[in-house]
Scaffold this motif. Sequence first.
Motif, PDB file in Angstrom:
ATOM      1  N   GLU A   1      30.361  23.750  41.858  1.00 33.40           N
ATOM      2  CA  GLU A   1      29.304  22.892  41.323  1.00 33.40           C
ATOM      3  C   GLU A   1      28.575  22.160  42.446  1.00 33.40           C
ATOM      4  O   GLU A   1      27.338  22.070  42.440  1.00 33.40           O
TER       5      GLU A   1
ATOM      6  N   GLN B   1      27.380  25.408  34.665  1.00 36.94           N
ATOM      7  CA  GLN B   1      28.475  25.048  35.565  1.00 36.94           C
ATOM      8  C   GLN B   1      29.146  23.769  35.105  1.00 36.94           C
ATOM      9  O   GLN B   1      30.376  23.626  35.226  1.00 36.94           O
ATOM     10  N   CYS B   2      28.354  22.841  34.587  1.00 38.81           N
ATOM     11  CA  CYS B   2      28.940  21.604  34.052  1.00 38.81           C
ATOM     12  C   CYS B   2      29.896  21.921  32.907  1.00 38.81           C
ATOM     13  O   CYS B   2      31.001  21.362  32.832  1.00 38.81           O
TER      14      CYS B   2
END
Length: 446
Positions: A178, A295-296
């Motif tokens: 991230e 991605q979160c």
Amino acid sequence: MAAEVLITQQPVPQTIPVGSMPPKEHEVAYNTGQHSSSGLATAGFRTAKYLNEEWHQNNYARYYEAFADRDTSEKVRHESKRLADETEALAQRSQAESTRKLGQRLHDFHFWQAELQREIEDVTGETDLLLQQKRRLERALDASEVPYSLATDNLQCRERRLGPDLVRDVVEVELLKEVELIRNVQELLKRTLQQAVDQIRMNRDVKQTLEMDWSDKYEAYAIDEKCGRYNNQSTDIQFHHNSSKLDDFASTPESWAQFTHDNIERAERERLASINLRTLIDNILQDTAEDLRLQCATVDKAFAKRCQEVDDAKRKLEGHLRKVLEEIGDQENNIAALKQAIKDKETALRVAQTRLYQRTFRPHIELCKDPAHFRLVSEVEEILASIEALKHKLEEAEQSLKNLEDTRMSLEKEIAIKVNSLFIDRQKCMAHRTRYPTIMKLLGYD
């Protein structure tokens, strides 16, 4: 006669060409010939006088001269009137043609001014749209700082995990991904933002060029319109010598039109580039926002899974701890029982040994190795063997209790580590990640 006068023959009128004056005859007869009246007797009466024929000749010459001059003058008057009429008509036609040409020129000015005005409005509108995209990029870049700070803060918080929980797990891997993704996104947004700034500058440059061209045409339009209103009755007209001469660098109608055409074409190219850049910005913001949110979600899922694993491990450790505590209690009771058993055996040993000791006081022949003696000896040996066995078992039980205590401490420490890990992941990291920007903020909207 003493003197003779030369008489010139009367001239015959001749046709004089139009526009030429008749030659004048010399009308004075000089008394200088052989038979002239230059004698002394008539010197006082004949000197410098004309003859009668000369008088008539002079009159005829004056008549002819007047006739010829009148005829010439009449012809000149007719020709002058005709020439004046022709030149007036020519001047009127030329002035009307010049006025018409000025009108056509004004039409050309109006056409190119309209084209320039339209292009200026289009470039201005496109620049405003690109400015909105630029502000979206700036807001998206600012919004990306929050995920970056969250990811780095999560990594720093997880560095405070203890013992074996300080592991490079899936969560850390995804957090590092991230951070790298956010850095790449920020670099991409910065490069795109710089492209937007450069394109806005080029749009403004070409707009300024168009406005200068439009301003020049507006000024020239006003001049030509003023020129078109001039006529022969205008009061502010005057002579301007050498006004028909232009400088060598003056443009031609073709280069004049090509100049404006090139400016408009350049503006259209910049406007098309701006449109393509706006589309690119839309796609970049959409893709980066989706990548960051994806991605979160991956990191949040890894956190949830890791917390579940840690929580399961913590519950199992707590279950084992309860069993160890129970076992410690049972082992303590067992040790107490073993000690009591040893104590009881020592009492029986004292009884048996006291019996043997007392029987050693039997007198004389009574000191006999009878079955009772052997039995007491066997009892003492059995009791001693039992005590040794009990002591050995007691040592094992105490060692087991010590191991259980060590295990209890280890389990409690491990549970504390798991509690710390859960606190970091749940209370710190996952709680902070709820501040992650929404998809609209990542897209650059307010």
